[in-house]
Scaffold this motif. Structure first.
Motif, PDB file in Angstrom:
ATOM      1  N   GLY A   1       0.876  -1.160   0.142  1.00  0.00           N
ATOM      2  CA  GLY A   1       0.004   0.147   0.165  1.00  0.00           C
ATOM      3  C   GLY A   1       0.682   1.202   0.135  1.00  0.00           C
ATOM      4  O   GLY A   1       2.005   1.240   0.376  1.00  0.00           O
ATOM      5  N   ALA A   2       0.321   2.392  -0.746  1.00  0.00           N
ATOM      6  CA  ALA A   2       1.083   3.605  -0.791  1.00  0.00           C
ATOM      7  C   ALA A   2       0.154   4.874  -0.295  1.00  0.00           C
ATOM      8  O   ALA A   2       0.484   5.958  -0.941  1.00  0.00           O
ATOM      9  N   GLY A   3      -0.764   4.653   0.503  1.00  0.00           N
ATOM     10  CA  GLY A   3      -1.855   5.673   0.763  1.00  0.00           C
ATOM     11  C   GLY A   3      -1.185   6.343   2.101  1.00  0.00           C
ATOM     12  O   GLY A   3      -0.087   6.094   2.530  1.00  0.00           O
ATOM     13  N   GLY A   4      -2.191   6.800   2.917  1.00  0.00           N
ATOM     14  CA  GLY A   4      -1.900   7.738   4.341  1.00  0.00           C
ATOM     15  C   GLY A   4      -1.259   6.721   5.163  1.00  0.00           C
ATOM     16  O   GLY A   4      -0.464   7.256   5.833  1.00  0.00           O
ATOM     17  N   ALA A   5      -1.822   5.528   5.169  1.00  0.00           N
ATOM     18  CA  ALA A   5      -1.443   4.739   6.398  1.00  0.00           C
ATOM     19  C   ALA A   5       0.117   4.332   6.126  1.00  0.00           C
ATOM     20  O   ALA A   5       0.710   4.301   7.052  1.00  0.00           O
TER      21      ALA A   5
ATOM     22  N   ASN B   1       2.825  -1.451  -4.254  1.00  0.00           N
ATOM     23  CA  ASN B   1       1.162  -0.800  -4.280  1.00  0.00           C
ATOM     24  C   ASN B   1       0.459  -1.106  -5.745  1.00  0.00           C
ATOM     25  O   ASN B   1       1.234  -1.257  -6.594  1.00  0.00           O
ATOM     26  N   ARG B   2      -0.697  -1.210  -5.741  1.00  0.00           N
ATOM     27  CA  ARG B   2      -1.664  -1.910  -6.903  1.00  0.00           C
ATOM     28  C   ARG B   2      -1.307  -0.540  -7.974  1.00  0.00           C
ATOM     29  O   ARG B   2      -1.052  -0.912  -8.991  1.00  0.00           O
ATOM     30  N   THR B   3      -1.245   0.527  -7.487  1.00  0.00           N
ATOM     31  CA  THR B   3      -0.755   1.771  -8.508  1.00  0.00           C
ATOM     32  C   THR B   3       0.703   2.103  -8.338  1.00  0.00           C
ATOM     33  O   THR B   3       0.866   2.643  -7.242  1.00  0.00           O
TER      34      THR B   3
ATOM     35  N   LYS C   1       2.407   5.501  -7.315  1.00  0.00           N
ATOM     36  CA  LYS C   1       2.315   6.017  -5.933  1.00  0.00           C
ATOM     37  C   LYS C   1       3.426   5.445  -5.167  1.00  0.00           C
ATOM     38  O   LYS C   1       3.935   6.165  -4.217  1.00  0.00           O
TER      39      LYS C   1
ATOM     40  N   THR D   1      -3.089  -1.632   3.243  1.00  0.00           N
ATOM     41  CA  THR D   1      -4.027  -1.282   2.364  1.00  0.00           C
ATOM     42  C   THR D   1      -5.184  -1.242   2.817  1.00  0.00           C
ATOM     43  O   THR D   1      -5.325  -1.988   4.161  1.00  0.00           O
ATOM     44  N   SER D   2      -6.103  -0.803   2.114  1.00  0.00           N
ATOM     45  CA  SER D   2      -7.574  -0.882   2.818  1.00  0.00           C
ATOM     46  C   SER D   2      -8.157  -1.984   2.091  1.00  0.00           C
ATOM     47  O   SER D   2      -9.542  -2.078   2.292  1.00  0.00           O
ATOM     48  N   ALA D   3      -7.605  -3.106   1.566  1.00  0.00           N
ATOM     49  CA  ALA D   3      -8.239  -4.164   0.943  1.00  0.00           C
ATOM     50  C   ALA D   3      -9.136  -4.784   1.948  1.00  0.00           C
ATOM     51  O   ALA D   3     -10.387  -5.221   1.280  1.00  0.00           O
TER      52      ALA D   3
ATOM     53  N   GLN E   1     -12.857  -4.189   2.355  1.00  0.00           N
ATOM     54  CA  GLN E   1     -13.882  -4.931   1.164  1.00  0.00           C
ATOM     55  C   GLN E   1     -13.569  -6.515   1.068  1.00  0.00           C
ATOM     56  O   GLN E   1     -14.238  -7.055   0.255  1.00  0.00           O
TER      57      GLN E   1
ATOM     58  N   GLU F   1     -11.088  -7.904   0.349  1.00  0.00           N
ATOM     59  CA  GLU F   1     -10.484  -8.397  -0.763  1.00  0.00           C
ATOM     60  C   GLU F   1      -8.940  -8.509  -0.219  1.00  0.00           C
ATOM     61  O   GLU F   1      -8.633  -8.089   1.044  1.00  0.00           O
TER      62      GLU F   1
ATOM     63  N   PRO G   1      -4.520  -7.989  -1.231  1.00  0.00           N
ATOM     64  CA  PRO G   1      -3.526  -7.437  -2.006  1.00  0.00           C
ATOM     65  C   PRO G   1      -3.227  -8.448  -2.909  1.00  0.00           C
ATOM     66  O   PRO G   1      -3.031  -9.615  -2.354  1.00  0.00           O
TER      67      PRO G   1
HETATM   68  P1  ATR Z   1      -5.179   4.922   3.683  1.00  0.00           P
HETATM   69  O1  ATR Z   1      -5.046   6.472   4.445  1.00  0.00           O
HETATM   70  O2  ATR Z   1      -5.869   3.974   4.962  1.00  0.00           O
HETATM   71  O3  ATR Z   1      -3.731   4.582   3.501  1.00  0.00           O
HETATM   72  P2  ATR Z   1      -5.743   5.468   1.216  1.00  0.00           P
HETATM   73  O4  ATR Z   1      -4.910   6.436   1.267  1.00  0.00           O
HETATM   74  O5  ATR Z   1      -6.970   5.359   0.594  1.00  0.00           O
HETATM   75  O6  ATR Z   1      -6.099   4.852   2.623  1.00  0.00           O
HETATM   76  O7  ATR Z   1      -4.932   4.204   0.576  1.00  0.00           O
HETATM   77  C1  ATR Z   1      -5.437   2.932   0.379  1.00  0.00           C
HETATM   78  C2  ATR Z   1      -4.398   2.228  -0.101  1.00  0.00           C
HETATM   79  O8  ATR Z   1      -4.858   0.616  -0.401  1.00  0.00           O
HETATM   80  C3  ATR Z   1      -3.921   2.483  -1.402  1.00  0.00           C
HETATM   81  O9  ATR Z   1      -2.610   1.950  -1.515  1.00  0.00           O
HETATM   82  C4  ATR Z   1      -4.653   1.364  -2.333  1.00  0.00           C
HETATM   83  O10 ATR Z   1      -4.075   1.212  -3.458  1.00  0.00           O
HETATM   84  P3  ATR Z   1      -3.919   2.276  -4.797  1.00  0.00           P
HETATM   85  O11 ATR Z   1      -3.130   3.278  -4.784  1.00  0.00           O
HETATM   86  O12 ATR Z   1      -3.882   1.318  -5.910  1.00  0.00           O
HETATM   87  O13 ATR Z   1      -5.542   2.627  -4.712  1.00  0.00           O
HETATM   88  C5  ATR Z   1      -4.511   0.215  -1.295  1.00  0.00           C
HETATM   89  N1  ATR Z   1      -5.717  -0.750  -1.989  1.00  0.00           N
HETATM   90  C6  ATR Z   1      -7.096  -0.643  -1.652  1.00  0.00           C
HETATM   91  N2  ATR Z   1      -7.840  -1.587  -1.943  1.00  0.00           N
HETATM   92  C7  ATR Z   1      -7.143  -2.745  -2.621  1.00  0.00           C
HETATM   93  C8  ATR Z   1      -7.128  -3.850  -3.067  1.00  0.00           C
HETATM   94  N3  ATR Z   1      -8.136  -4.324  -3.382  1.00  0.00           N
HETATM   95  N4  ATR Z   1      -5.812  -4.418  -3.649  1.00  0.00           N
HETATM   96  C9  ATR Z   1      -4.798  -3.837  -3.271  1.00  0.00           C
HETATM   97  N5  ATR Z   1      -4.702  -2.728  -2.853  1.00  0.00           N
HETATM   98  C10 ATR Z   1      -5.596  -2.052  -2.462  1.00  0.00           C
END
Ligand code: ATR
Length: 273
Positions: free
Chosen positions: A126-130, A150-152, A155, A188-190, A193, A195, A197
C-alpha cells in the motif's frame, strides 16, 4: 475537567473513548474524552469551535487527517513527514500543535510482539496515508531494506523517492517481488472490502511475520490468507490502535500509560477473547 475528543466520519464505533478513559483511570488523570462527527465540509469549523470552548486536545481520524495537517499552527517533525495529523494539542501558549502518532504506534506494537526490525527485510503493501505515516518510524529502526508495493505502482515510486533519504527504500510491483522478507505489513484498505492485495503465496514462509493494520473481531482476510499459506506469526492492528493512543496521551498529559492491560480489556470489549 480537561476535554478531549476524536473527530472522524463515521466515528460512532471508535474505540478511542474506551482506550483513553482507561488510560486516564490508570494514570489518575482527570479528563473526559468524547466523539465528534462533523459533516465532511464542516470539520474546520468544528475544530475551531472545540478549541474556542476550552478543548485541550483531540485525535483526528478518517477522513480528516490530511485536512487537520493544514489547519494546525505548528507541525511536529513526524507529522510533517507523514503529511497527516492524528493528534492535536493546545499548548500552554495557545498554539495548536499537530502531531502524528500512528507510525510510532505501529513500531511500538511490532516491538511488543518481539519483531526485530533492525537489519530485517520489510515489505510494505500500500502507498496511501497509512503507508506514508509508517515509513519514517520504520526506517528509523534501520531495516536492511524496505520495499513498497502498491496496486498503483506510481504511488509506491513516489513514496520511495520521498523517503529514500532515510534509508534503503525501493518500490516494486507486486509481480516483481522476490526473495525472502522477514516482515510484511499490510497498510492497504483491501481488507475493508474483504479483498486481498495481489501477493504471490510463494512469498509467505513459516518464519515470516505478518502485520495487518486492519483489525476485527475475527481474522482479517489478509491474516487468514497468510495463515493458510503457512505464516505462523500474524498480528492485527488492534495493538497499533492502543499504542498510537498511548503516544497521543503522552503528548497531551506528559505521562505514558501502560498498554498491555488496556489492550486486554479492549479485546474483551470487542469479543476477541
Ligand atoms: P489509507 O489512508 O488508509 O492508507 P488510502 O490513502 O485510500 O487509505 O490508501 C489505500 C491503499 O490501499 C492504497 O495504497 C490502495 O491502492 P491504490 O493506490 O492502487 O488505490 C490500496 N488498496 C485498496 N484496495 C486495494 C485492493 N483491493 N488491492 C490492493 N490494494 C488496495
Amino acid at each position: 475537567m480537561d476535554r478531549y475528543l476524536v473527530f472522524g466520519h463515521p466515528v460512532r464505533h471508535s474505540k478511542s473513548p474506551f482506550i483513553h478513559t482507561l488510560f486516564a483511570r490508570q494514570t489518575q488523570q482527570e479528563l473526559e474524552y468524547g466523539l465528534a462527527e462533523p459533516a465532511v465540509d464542516e470539520f474546520a469549523q468544528a475544530l475551531r469551535t472545540f478549541f474556542d470552548q476550552e478543548g485541550k486536545g483531540c485525535n483526528v481520524t478518517v477522513p480528516f487527517k490530511e485536512q487537520a495537517f493544514t489547519l494546525v499552527d505548528r507541525l511536529s517533525p513526524r507529522a510533517k513527514r507523514a503529511g497527516a495529523v492524528n493528534t492535536i494539542k493546545l499548548t500552554d501558549d495557545g498554539v495548536l500543535l499537530g502531531d502524528n502518532t500512528d507510525g510510532a504506534g505501529l513500531v511500538a506494537d511490532l516491538k511488543s510482539h518481539g519483531v526485530t526490525l533492525a537489519d530485517s527485510r520489510i515489505l510494505l503493501l500500500g502507498a496511501g496515508g497509512a503507508a506514508r505515516g509508517a515509513l519514517a518510524p520504520l526506517l528509523a529502526e534501520l531495516p536492511s531494506e524496505l520495499v513498497i508495493a502498491n496496486r498503483t505502482h506510481a504511488k509506491a515510486q513516489q513514496l520511495a523517492a520521498e523517503f529514500c533519504d532515510l534509508g534503503h527504500v525501493t518500490a516494486q510491483t507486486y509481480e516483481q517481488l522476490a526473495g525472502s522478507f522477514d516482515l510484511v505489513i499490510n497498510s492497504t484498505s483491501a481488507s475493508l472490502q474483504g479483498e486481498l492485495p495481489p501477493l504471490a503465496p510463494a512469498l509467505i514462509h513459516t518464519d515470516i511475520a505478518i502485520y495487518d493494520m486492519m483489525y476485527g473481531a475475527s481474522d482479517t482476510a489478509f491474516i487468514s490468507w497468510a495463515k493458510q499459506h503457512g505464516a505462523r506469526q500474524t498480528m492485527d492492528g488492534l495493538g497499533m490502535l492502543v499504542e498510537q493512543a498511548a503516544e497521543a496521551f503522552t503528548v497531551w498529559r506528559g505521562i505514558r500509560p501502560g498498554t498491555k492491560q488496556v489492550l486486554r480489556e479492549l479485546k474483551r470489549n470487542l469479543g476477541v477473547i
